[in-house]
Scaffold this motif. Structure first.
Motif, PDB file in Angstrom:
ATOM      1  N   ASP A   1      -4.754  11.596   0.212  1.00 35.46           N
ATOM      2  CA  ASP A   1      -3.365  11.715   0.689  1.00 35.46           C
ATOM      3  C   ASP A   1      -3.262  12.361   2.059  1.00 35.46           C
ATOM      4  OD1 ASP A   1      -4.094  14.243   0.005  1.00 35.46           O
ATOM      5  OD2 ASP A   1      -2.290  14.731  -1.136  1.00 35.46           O
ATOM      6  N   ASN A   2      -4.385  12.429   2.768  1.00 37.30           N
ATOM      7  CA  ASN A   2      -4.369  13.017   4.112  1.00 37.30           C
ATOM      8  C   ASN A   2      -4.015  11.927   5.126  1.00 37.30           C
ATOM      9  OD1 ASN A   2      -4.854  14.268   6.586  1.00 37.30           O
ATOM     10  ND2 ASN A   2      -6.478  15.540   5.742  1.00 37.30           N
ATOM     11  N   GLN A   3      -2.724  11.754   5.367  1.00 37.15           N
ATOM     12  CA  GLN A   3      -2.256  10.694   6.245  1.00 37.15           C
ATOM     13  C   GLN A   3      -2.728  10.884   7.684  1.00 37.15           C
ATOM     14  OE1 GLN A   3      -0.697   7.935   5.061  1.00 37.15           O
ATOM     15  NE2 GLN A   3      -1.030   7.120   7.127  1.00 37.15           N
ATOM     16  N   GLU A   4      -2.883  12.124   8.116  1.00 38.96           N
ATOM     17  CA  GLU A   4      -3.342  12.396   9.487  1.00 38.96           C
ATOM     18  C   GLU A   4      -4.742  11.836   9.698  1.00 38.96           C
ATOM     19  OE1 GLU A   4      -3.020  16.519  10.375  1.00 38.96           O
ATOM     20  OE2 GLU A   4      -0.826  16.536  10.293  1.00 38.96           O
TER      21      GLU A   4
ATOM     22  N   LYS B   1       5.408  16.200  -1.991  1.00 38.23           N
ATOM     23  CA  LYS B   1       4.005  16.114  -1.568  1.00 38.23           C
ATOM     24  C   LYS B   1       3.120  16.933  -2.497  1.00 38.23           C
ATOM     25  CE  LYS B   1       4.424  15.091   3.372  1.00 38.23           C
ATOM     26  NZ  LYS B   1       4.210  15.600   4.751  1.00 38.23           N
TER      27      LYS B   1
ATOM     28  N   GLU C   1       4.829   7.842  -4.288  1.00 41.25           N
ATOM     29  CA  GLU C   1       4.625   7.576  -2.859  1.00 41.25           C
ATOM     30  C   GLU C   1       5.837   6.865  -2.257  1.00 41.25           C
ATOM     31  OE1 GLU C   1       0.905   5.469  -2.803  1.00 41.25           O
ATOM     32  OE2 GLU C   1      -0.210   7.297  -2.300  1.00 41.25           O
TER      33      GLU C   1
ATOM     34  N   LEU D   1      -6.094   9.340   8.050  1.00 41.69           N
ATOM     35  CA  LEU D   1      -5.988   7.878   8.034  1.00 41.69           C
ATOM     36  C   LEU D   1      -5.441   7.351   9.359  1.00 41.69           C
ATOM     37  CD1 LEU D   1      -4.580   7.426   4.409  1.00 41.69           C
ATOM     38  CD2 LEU D   1      -6.948   7.190   5.161  1.00 41.69           C
ATOM     39  N   ASP D   2      -4.456   8.052   9.924  1.00 48.56           N
ATOM     40  CA  ASP D   2      -3.895   7.651  11.219  1.00 48.56           C
ATOM     41  C   ASP D   2      -4.932   7.772  12.330  1.00 48.56           C
ATOM     42  OD1 ASP D   2      -1.478   7.159   9.985  1.00 48.56           O
ATOM     43  OD2 ASP D   2      -0.577   9.076  10.564  1.00 48.56           O
TER      44      ASP D   2
ATOM     45  N   ASN E   1      -3.251   2.305  -2.809  1.00 49.93           N
ATOM     46  CA  ASN E   1      -3.909   2.441  -1.505  1.00 49.93           C
ATOM     47  C   ASN E   1      -5.392   2.108  -1.520  1.00 49.93           C
ATOM     48  OD1 ASN E   1      -1.492   3.287  -0.263  1.00 49.93           O
ATOM     49  ND2 ASN E   1      -1.841   5.387  -0.960  1.00 49.93           N
TER      50      ASN E   1
ATOM     51  N   LYS F   1       8.194   8.397   0.663  1.00 50.89           N
ATOM     52  CA  LYS F   1       8.490   7.675   1.906  1.00 50.89           C
ATOM     53  C   LYS F   1       9.989   7.678   2.192  1.00 50.89           C
ATOM     54  CE  LYS F   1       4.481   4.606   1.966  1.00 50.89           C
ATOM     55  NZ  LYS F   1       3.995   3.204   1.762  1.00 50.89           N
TER      56      LYS F   1
END
Length: 463
Positions: free
Chosen positions: A271-274, A241, A80, A276-277, A347, A84
């Motif tokens: 790992d779905n950052q969208e 990814k 991770e 989480l955002d 996380n 980044k």
């Protein structure tokens, strides 16, 4: 005394050795902040290699799921970090491409402007030259006429007048001719200066145009290289990814196995950052909506027939209570043992309390429910926190910061948004909705904001 003096030497040697060892550790492993991005990548790549070697050793030893999961989580953490760094490279590459594209557009506009200016200047120069040629030809004709007239002087021309009237007429005529000659000469000189200035300006504009065209070509060349570099970085990011997702699948398999072996359930890696955002934005909006207020209400703590909170809650707004500091009770009264702690794996930003299905989940402190909602996929299945609740508390930290708690994976939610709850009040029944390996309560503490970046270790706030 003699014994003390004898002991002093080995102790001093030992302390010196420890000091030297500490210095060597500092020099060998400096803080990551001191590294350049390239050096940081190299360090992370080395750590990933070490993690892979450790996993290979554990596989050879047929190690248990816990040891393998810990090693795999360590690798995922480094993956991770690496991702980044690559993501930052991609964003920088996008910014560079956008900047160069803007430079190219500005250069092209400047070139068009310069070309138009040169065209106008050329037309003005042609017009001035034509006018100059016309006036110059007239002046030449005048000089030629004077030359042909011979040596006759102006005085002789005046003295040959028949009378005073003719003399005055000839005198006036001479004055007029002299004035015209003077004006003609002035016009010629003025036009010559204009032509000279126009030529200088035209030369400067042509030089600017050449420079702008050169800059455009260079920028386009840089742009092409930057686009290629960006595509390579994006491909690298996609590859990393994919690798990270594959490792997470492996880790989640181990989490499921470990949960079945121990009966301690937790969340799968996500790992779905969208997603989480999206949750982060919702929490921020809710926190802003209820900032500096609490909601007073009277409501039942029994489960409604439709598994939702009672919609008939009445509310009234008052100022937030900051007279006492936050002090939590356990969110699951029947469970006081944390089965998965804060950052026990990458996380995992809360504490898990393993409990049977439909165990009581209570408010850790008094406050206002700012979110009581379900996170679902398009097919209706639960995702991420599943059925979750967020409370904004009346009391603050000792430093006066607001505190928010989150309760996730519930089977039933018993409170609604805007409802006032007391410390220890039943708010939900535990479950395994969302990204969960089995029945448990996932508990988070966030301060001073509701952002995921401000998640704190709940164990620091529990009894």
């Amino acid at each position: 005394m003699k014994l003390i003096s004898i002991l002093k030497k080995p102790i001093s040697v030992l302390l010196t050795f420890c000091f030297i060892f500490a210095l060597s550790e500092i020099s060998i492993y400096p803080a990551m902040a001191e590294f350049s991005p390239e050096e940081e990548k190299a360090v992370i790549e080395q750590k990933i290699k070490e993690a892979n070697n450790k996993l290979d050793e554990l596989d050879a030893e047929s190690a248990g799921a816990k040891e393998r999961l810990d090693a795999l989580n360590e690798k995922i953490d480094y993956l991770e970090q690496e991702m980044k760094l690559v993501d930052n490279d991609v964003e920088k590459g996008k910014a560079d491409v956008a900047s160069l594209q803007l430079d190219c557009e500005e250069n092209e506009k400047a070139i068009l402007t310069a070309e138009k200016d040169i065209e106008i200047l050329s037309e003005e120069l042609d017009s001035a030259t034509a006018q100059f040629d016309e006036n110059y030809e007239a002046y030449r004709q005048r000089l030629r006429a004077m030359y042909i007239s011979g040596d006759t002087s102006i005085v002789a021309f005046l003295l040959t007048s028949n009378d005073i009237s003719q003399l005055l007429t000839r005198l006036e005529m001479l004055r007029s001719v002299a004035k015209k000659d003077s004006e003609l000469l002035d016009n010629i000189q003025s036009e010559m200066e204009e032509i000279k200035a126009s030529k200088i300006e035209l030369t400067e504009r042509e030089a600017q145009l050449t420079a702008q065209r050169t800059a455009l070509l260079k920028n386009k060349e840089k742009l092409e290289k930057s686009i290629i570099s960006l595509e390579e970085k994006q491909n690298s990011l996609h590859e990393k990814k994919t690798n990270l997702s594959a490792e997470m699948v492996g880790a989640n398999t181990l989490i499921r196995k470990l949960s079945e072996e121990t009966g301690y359930y937790t969340e799968f890696l996500e790992d779905n950052q969208e997603n989480l955002d999206e949750i982060d934005k919702k929490l921020a909006a809710a926190a802003n909506k209820y900032a500096d207020t609490v909601v007073t209400t009277t409501t039942s703590t029994t489960a409604p027939s439709n598994n939702e909170a009672d919609p008939s809650t009445t509310v009234s707004t008052t100022k937030k209570n900051t007279n006492s500091y936050i002090h939590f009770t356990y969110p699951v009264p029947s469970q006081k043992m944390i089965t998965c702690g804060f950052y026990d794996y990458p996380n995992h930003n809360g504490c898990d309390f393993a409990c049977s299905l439909n165990s009581n989940v209570v408010a850790a402190e008094s406050g206002t429910v700012i979110i009581s909602d379900d996170l679902v996929n398009e097919d209706g299945s639960y995702r991420s926190y599943g059925r979750y609740i967020v409370i904004m508390h009346d009391k603050t930290t000792k430093s006066g910061d607001p505190v928010y708690t989150l309760y996730a994976h519930n089977a039933v939610r018993l409170v609604s948004e805007g409802q006032r709850v007391q410390k220890g009040q039943l708010i939900a029944y535990s479950g395994s909705t969302g990204n969960s390996s089995g029945p448990h309560c996932h508990f988070e503490v966030r301060t001073p904001t509701a952002s995921s970046a401000d998640r704190k270790n709940p164990a620091d706030y529990l009894p």
